[in-house]
Design an enzyme around this catalytic site. Structure first.
Site, PDB file in Angstrom:
ATOM      1  N   ARG A 164       8.289   1.378  -5.408  1.00 14.79           N
ATOM      2  CA  ARG A 164       8.804   0.012  -5.523  1.00 14.79           C
ATOM      3  C   ARG A 164       8.659  -0.502  -6.947  1.00 14.79           C
ATOM      4  O   ARG A 164       7.680  -0.221  -7.636  1.00 14.79           O
ATOM      5  CB  ARG A 164       8.056  -0.927  -4.575  1.00 14.79           C
ATOM      6  CG  ARG A 164       8.135  -0.529  -3.135  1.00 14.79           C
ATOM      7  CD  ARG A 164       7.322  -1.476  -2.272  1.00 14.79           C
ATOM      8  NE  ARG A 164       6.947  -0.823  -1.026  1.00 14.79           N
ATOM      9  CZ  ARG A 164       5.794  -1.017  -0.391  1.00 14.79           C
ATOM     10  NH1 ARG A 164       4.905  -1.853  -0.886  1.00 14.79           N
ATOM     11  NH2 ARG A 164       5.543  -0.385   0.731  1.00 14.79           N
ATOM     12  N   GLU A 198      -9.710  -1.304   6.977  1.00 18.75           N
ATOM     13  CA  GLU A 198      -8.813  -2.124   7.778  1.00 18.75           C
ATOM     14  C   GLU A 198      -8.944  -1.780   9.257  1.00 18.75           C
ATOM     15  O   GLU A 198      -8.798  -2.656  10.126  1.00 18.75           O
ATOM     16  CB  GLU A 198      -7.372  -1.929   7.309  1.00 18.75           C
ATOM     17  CG  GLU A 198      -7.131  -2.449   5.900  1.00 18.75           C
ATOM     18  CD  GLU A 198      -5.891  -1.849   5.263  1.00 18.75           C
ATOM     19  OE1 GLU A 198      -4.939  -2.598   5.022  1.00 18.75           O
ATOM     20  OE2 GLU A 198      -5.890  -0.634   5.000  1.00 18.75           O
ATOM     21  N   HIS A 248      -1.318  -6.631   2.959  1.00 19.74           N
ATOM     22  CA  HIS A 248      -2.673  -6.062   2.837  1.00 19.74           C
ATOM     23  C   HIS A 248      -3.763  -7.091   3.148  1.00 19.74           C
ATOM     24  O   HIS A 248      -4.908  -6.939   2.722  1.00 19.74           O
ATOM     25  CB  HIS A 248      -2.907  -5.483   1.430  1.00 19.74           C
ATOM     26  CG  HIS A 248      -1.974  -4.389   1.057  1.00 19.74           C
ATOM     27  ND1 HIS A 248      -1.352  -4.327  -0.178  1.00 19.74           N
ATOM     28  CD2 HIS A 248      -1.530  -3.305   1.742  1.00 19.74           C
ATOM     29  CE1 HIS A 248      -0.578  -3.257  -0.232  1.00 19.74           C
ATOM     30  NE2 HIS A 248      -0.656  -2.631   0.927  1.00 19.74           N
ATOM     31  N   ASN A 258      -3.272   2.399  11.235  1.00 17.54           N
ATOM     32  CA  ASN A 258      -2.832   1.732  10.011  1.00 17.54           C
ATOM     33  C   ASN A 258      -1.697   2.552   9.401  1.00 17.54           C
ATOM     34  O   ASN A 258      -1.932   3.514   8.683  1.00 17.54           O
ATOM     35  CB  ASN A 258      -4.008   1.613   9.045  1.00 17.54           C
ATOM     36  CG  ASN A 258      -3.656   0.889   7.759  1.00 17.54           C
ATOM     37  OD1 ASN A 258      -2.485   0.662   7.456  1.00 17.54           O
ATOM     38  ND2 ASN A 258      -4.660   0.554   6.971  1.00 17.54           N
ATOM     39  N   ARG A 307      -1.943  -2.116  12.638  1.00 16.58           N
ATOM     40  CA  ARG A 307      -1.748  -2.938  11.462  1.00 16.58           C
ATOM     41  C   ARG A 307      -0.246  -3.188  11.307  1.00 16.58           C
ATOM     42  O   ARG A 307       0.548  -2.254  11.303  1.00 16.58           O
ATOM     43  CB  ARG A 307      -2.266  -2.226  10.216  1.00 16.58           C
ATOM     44  CG  ARG A 307      -1.981  -2.981   8.931  1.00 16.58           C
ATOM     45  CD  ARG A 307      -1.799  -2.023   7.780  1.00 16.58           C
ATOM     46  NE  ARG A 307      -1.442  -2.734   6.553  1.00 16.58           N
ATOM     47  CZ  ARG A 307      -0.876  -2.156   5.508  1.00 16.58           C
ATOM     48  NH1 ARG A 307      -0.578  -0.880   5.549  1.00 16.58           N
ATOM     49  NH2 ARG A 307      -0.597  -2.852   4.438  1.00 16.58           N
TER      50      ARG A 307
END
Length: 400
Positions: A239, A384, A178, A8, A89
């Site tokens: 961001r 994940e 996500h 990931n 991922r």
């Protein structure tokens, strides 16, 4: 009982787990954190022992190198050929991938074409693919796309109010991200805390260096905060998240910078880093807040407010909520920011939060709401990698 590794790669981290399937037994796990920093962190846990190094990790390639070296160094595998499959991922699949797909050169070429939609993650995904392919030439490689879970959104939630011909011609829409995490959180939250709820309404908050929220009804994504790219939505580590689009034109007019230069600023120099002037890492921000740094205080307040605003929006979108979930690096580990976010919504949503439990239960899966809270609030450790491992097993068995 094949060994498979789930990878990931995030914008500033790489999580990994080596599994024996189908038992879902974790052989080892680890984290490469603070990528891009001189004090990067490499961790690997094997036989309940954690080994940790602090060293410069300036780019993702170094992180992959450290992972593979550690697997052999600690005799987790004697030969890398023992690993039969690698699952990556991948954040952005655009319109091309509605489910997990064999990661080959054709898949890599499409992901490369999608770099403008995901400039922070897509290069890391490709680097990981090529590095693992070189080290494990006979292993199956699979791309597991974050965007797949959000394909269930209705057009009114997914499309932007721009000329429709642009939407059609250039595939402009809200893709989200996500999705693998949000799906895991929804499934886990329902199984643990909403067994008696027939049509569960969940607000999932995946809050890490990259952050997104998702409104989930009956196990399906109905709305998510990230937009065309991971730049949209809530404020993040570097961001900006959502902003007035006229800001781009105004910055260009004032500075003479072109759209690409401004896009880089919004992606890599904004968010917590931009407002605080200190760091993109909430651990650094929290420390500065404790020391009274006013810009850090402001950055933390904006961060909490933006997330709280989306929780309120999704409460309305779902017609209520049964469960709010906090997860990922900040959501699981920062009781400070969980509290700051919850205090901004608790009155409106009539939440009843046990703030002492919130302080005590970092990095655990547990409820932090009181029994009389009309909406349950939980910390859930996302996984994940397990979701990726399950897709790897299905692919190896030909059942995906």
């Amino acid at each position: 009982m094949p060994k498979v590794i789930a990878v990931n790669a995030g914008s500033s981290s790489i999580k990994y787990k080596l599994f024996i399937m189908p038992e879902e037994k974790v052989v080892c796990s680890g984290l490469v954190d603070r990528i891009g920093h001189q004090d990067g962190i490499f961790k690997i846990t094997y036989n309940k022992e954690e080994h940790k190094e602090v060293l410069p990790i300036l780019e993702h390639g170094k992180g992959v190198e450290l992972i593979l070296e550690a697997l052999k160094k600690y005799h987790i595998v004697e030969d890398l050929s023992e690993i039969k499959a690698v699952g990556h991922r991948v954040v952005q699949g655009g319109k091309y991938f509605a489910k997990s797909t064999i990661f080959d050169e054709n898949t890599a070429a499409i992901i490369e074409k999608l770099i403008p939609l995901d400039p922070l993650h897509a290069p890391a995904h490709l680097l990981g693919y090529h590095a693992f392919k070189k080290a494990l030439p006979d292993a199956l490689e699979l791309a597991v796309f974050d965007t797949a879970f959000h394909q269930s959104m209705a057009e009114e939630d997914a499309l932007f109010p721009i000329p429709y011909e642009l939407t059609e011609k250039y595939d402009i829409r809200r893709y989200g991200a996500h999705g693998t995490s949000h799906q895991f959180l929804a499934e886990t939250g329902r199984a643990l805390f909403l067994q008696d709820v027939k049509h569960p309404r969940i607000i999932s908050c995946h809050i890490g260096s990259g952050a997104s929220l998702c409104a989930i009804k009956d196990g399906k994504s109905v709305a998510t905060s990230m937009g065309l790219t991971p730049l949209g939505g809530v404020m993040m580590g570097t961001r900006s998240g959502d902003l007035d689009p006229s800001i781009l034109d105004y910055i260009s007019t004032c500075t003479g910078k072109d759209v690409h230069e401004i896009y880089t600023i919004l992606n890599k120099k904004s968010g917590l880093l931009g407002v605080s002037g200190l760091s993109n890492d909430t651990r650094d921000i929290e420390e500065a807040i404790k020391n009274g740094n006013q810009q850090a205080i402001l950055a933390g307040a904006i961060f909490a407010r933006r997330i709280a605003d989306y929780i309120g929006q999704y409460f309305v979108r779902l017609g209520g909520a049964d469960l709010i979930i906090f997860s990922a690096g900040i959501g699981e580990n920062s009781d400070y920011f969980r509290e700051e976010i919850l205090k901004r919504v608790e009155e409106a949503l009539n939440l009843k939060i046990d703030y002492q439990k919130n302080k005590d239960l970092n990095h655990q899966t547990a409820l932090i709401s009181k029994e009389d809270s009309p909406i349950k609030v939980a910390i859930i450790k996302t996984d994940e990698e397990l979701m990726i491992a399950r897709d790897l097993e299905k692919t190896l068995n030909g059942t995906l």
